[in-house]
Each structure stands twice: as C-alpha cells, then as structure tokens.
Design an enzyme around this catalytic site. Structure first.
Site: not given
Ligand code: FAD
Ligand code: NAP
Length: 316
Positions: A134, A137-138
């Site tokens: 992701c 997200c990261d």
C-alpha cells in the site's frame, strides 16, 4: 431472519446496500470486516470514476458512500464472515468469525480481492517493516529516499508514479519487457525522470535486520543486482476472496470458474437461487469501481424481485 445480507463493504457492497434499502427492503445487513470503502481506499489517485473532472484519492472518492447507503436504512456490522450455508428452505445462514450467526433470505457476496504475495525469500519476514502492498499507507515513510516497486500491471505503475512524488527515486522491477498496464500509464512512467525501469528481472531475496528492510537482491538475465532500498512495494496481482463460499466438505456453495471467480449471469445471480456475486469477486469483472458499483445496483434490483417472488417461506 433478515431480507438481505451483503458480505463486503466496498463499492459493490455499498451500492447494493443503497439500492436494496432505497428500493424498499426493510432489513438489510452489510458485514464488512474493516472500515467500509474497499480496496480503492488504498489508491492514491483515481482519475477514471465518472463525474470527477480532477483526480481524487480513493479515500476521498469513497468518503460519502457509507453515509449515503445508511441514510436509507442499511445496517453495517463490522464483522468478518467465515461461511455462507444454504438451508433446506432456501434461506442462508451466515457464520461469523466471532462464532455468532445471522439468517437471511438472500445473500450478496461482494468480498473483492486481496493482494498476492510475490513469493521471494524474506517477503513475509519484512512485511510491514519495509515490504508493503500500500503506497498510500506507507509511501510517506520513504520521503526523499529510494524505493522499489515490483510488478507490471496498472497498480504497480500507478503506485510507482505516486511514489515518485515522495521518494527521491523509484526502481520499477518487472519480470518482462512489456507491461500489462494501460498504455497511457506506461507512457507516463517512461517519461518520469525519477523512475528507473529494471526489466526482465525478479526479486530473489529481501534482506535487512531487526530495524527492517535494507535492500533486495534482484536477478536480471543471469546476474544479481544488490539494490539498497529501505522500501519495496509489491503489486503482483490479487487473490479472489471466495473463502466464505467454501463448505465443510471442501466444495464451494456455487459455481466458480477456473480462476476461482464466482460465475454469475447478467443479473449477478450465481448458480444458487438467492445467492449473488458482485464486483471484483465475480467472473469477467473489469475490476473497476464503476463496474463494481453497477454490479451492486444490478444485484440489489434483482434481489427485490426475488424476495417478492419467494413470498412466505416454506418449511423444509
Ligand atoms: P473491494 O473494494 O475489494 O471490497 C471488498 C470488501 O469486502 C473489502 O472491504 C473487504 O474488507 C471485505 N471483505 C472481504 N472478505 C470479507 C469477509 N469474509 N467478511 C467481511 N468482509 C469481507 N479501480 C478504478 O476504477 N480506478 C482506479 O483508479 C483504481 N485504482 C486502484 C488502485 C489500487 C491500488 C487498487 C488495489 C485497486 C484499484 N482499482 C481501481 C480497482 C478497484 O479498487 C476495485 O475494482 C473495487 O474496489 C472493487 O470493489 P468491490 O466492492 O468489488 O471489492
Ligand atoms: P495484474 O494486472 O494482474 O498485474 C500483476 C503484475 O504483477 C503483472 O505485471 C505480472 O507480471 C506481475 N507478477 C505477477 N506475479 C508475479 C511474481 N510472483 N513476481 C513478479 N511479478 C509478478 O494486477 P494489478 O496491477 O493489481 O491489477 C488488477 C486489476 O485491477 C486489473 O484488471 C487492473 O486493470 C485493475 N486496476 C485498474 C486500475 C485503473 O483502471 N486505473 C488501477 C489498478 C488496478 P506479468 O505481466 O508478466 O504477468
């Protein structure tokens, strides 16, 4: 006994919930194991959902969908479904991971897909510690650092473009020369000065220490390359989430195709009356938000007719 149970709260499940409740079904539950919104909430840029002139993030796109569906009476329960069982009177029992159960006259399976693992050494060990699926997200953890992306489909290339805005450099590793992604996306990747293509190459091993990933060993045409990156984003396709249809005897409740996707007709009906499959989990899906939403609406409209038609339930 409720009228309809929807499994999955992505674009397909939420749209099914909206159409079913707005269409007059009184008791509709949607089981979603996480927050509603589905896979698209992981996307950093959506530019092909009709009605949006400018790109939006997946989170922005999905923000109002649950609220809109719940306005007409859709009930959301944050629970994971383990299995769907068909009873002798034609109704369904939904077994939940917490041990409880729910009964419904009809069921819509809209469970989508899950990112696949690539299978290289160290992938599991460093998952969440440098290896990610992701970018939204990261990605930020690697601001102004070098990262690598593995894969050659739409997801890999789009997320490489997203990461190029944050990272100092993105290595795009793909096992072939040509890409599966849309030609316009491939062009954008090729023109991006921060993206370096590493083609005809596979990741052999990820290495690091207790702090996390330090690099990956790549195999390219017989030679090994040591790429010292703290982040590797793996986008190598997905697994179809049909586990809920698996029965005690190991078979599946309805017909699946050779890729394990739910076979449906044009009304999203499966081979079992009262059971529907929608969105990415069904056969021949274009795997797009707009298509998943369309499937959800189509299924819900048919469920309304189905429930009218079966009328009072006959005992077994
Ligand atoms: P999903 O969105 O996958 O939703 C399924 C839901 O079911 C999930 O929320 C999951 O938690 C839940 N679930 C699964 N199993 C269970 C269970 N047993 N019990 C309870 N809940 C369960 N499409 C586009 O149109 N444009 C794009 O730009 C685009 N970009 C993308 C970028 C990325 C990174 C990804 C991953 C996908 C992208 N897609 C894009 C594809 C799009 O996200 C999907 O087509 C769409 O989300 C499918 O919707 P769905 O409702 O069928 O499934
Ligand atoms: P995908 O299209 O299946 O692509 C997976 C990629 O990973 C392929 O390039 C494949 O290589 C590679 N791969 C598979 N296994 C591998 C392994 N073990 N090691 C190394 N590489 C491996 O998956 P996706 O990109 O996630 O897309 C899934 C679906 O969602 C598609 O239908 C896509 O069009 C759709 N989607 C659409 C959008 C959009 O419309 N903007 C965005 C994202 C996703 P090969 O090419 O050699 O097989």
């Amino acid at each position: 006994m409720v009228d309809l149970i929807i499994i999955g709260g992505g674009p397909a499940g939420l749209t099914a919930g909206l159409y079913a409740t707005r269409g007059g079904l009184k008791d509709v539950i949607m089981f979603e194991k996480g927050m509603p919104g589905g896979a698209i909430t992981q996307s950093s840029e959506v530019e092909n959902y009709p009605g949006y002139c400018e790109p939006v993030t997946g989170m922005e796109l999905m923000e109002c969908w649950p609220k809109q569906a719940m306005r007409f009476g859709l009930r959301h329960e944050m629970k994971e479904v383990s299995r769907v069982v068909r009873e002798c009177d034609g109704t369904f029992t939904i077994q939940l991971a917490d041990g409880s159960q729910e009964r419904g006259k009809a069921v819509i399976v809209a469970t989508g897909t899950t990112p696949k693992k690539a299978g290289f050494e160290g992938e599991e060990e460093f998952f969440g510690r440098g290896v990610s699926t992701c970018a939204t997200c990261d990605g930020f953890f690697y601001k102004d650092q070098e990262v690598a992306v593995l894969g050659g489909g739409d997801t890999a290339l789009e997320e490489a473009l997203y990461l190029a805005k944050i990272a100092s450099k993105v290595y795009l590793i793909h096992r072939r020369e040509s890409f599966r992604a849309a030609p316009s996306t491939v062009e954008r990747v090729k023109k991006n000065p921060k993206i370096e293509l590493i083609l005809n190459a596979t990741v052999k091993r990820a290495y690091g220490d207790e702090m996390g990933l330090q690099g990956v060993i790549i195999e390219q045409e017989g030679r090994e390359i040591d790429l010292k990156v703290p982040g590797l984003f793996v986008f190598v396709g997905s697994i179809v989430n049909t586990q809920v249809l698996k029965q005690e005897d190991g078979g599946y409740l309805c017909e699946l195709n050779e890729r394990g996707e739910i076979v449906v007709d044009l009304k999203m009906r499966t081979s079992v009356p009262g059971l529907y499959g929608c969105g990415d989990v069904r056969a021949d899906s274009a795997r797009q938000v707009v298509c998943a939403a369309g499937d959800g609406a189509t299924a819900a409209v048919d469920v309304i007719h189905y429930i009218e038609k079966i009328g009072e339930l006959k005992p077994c």
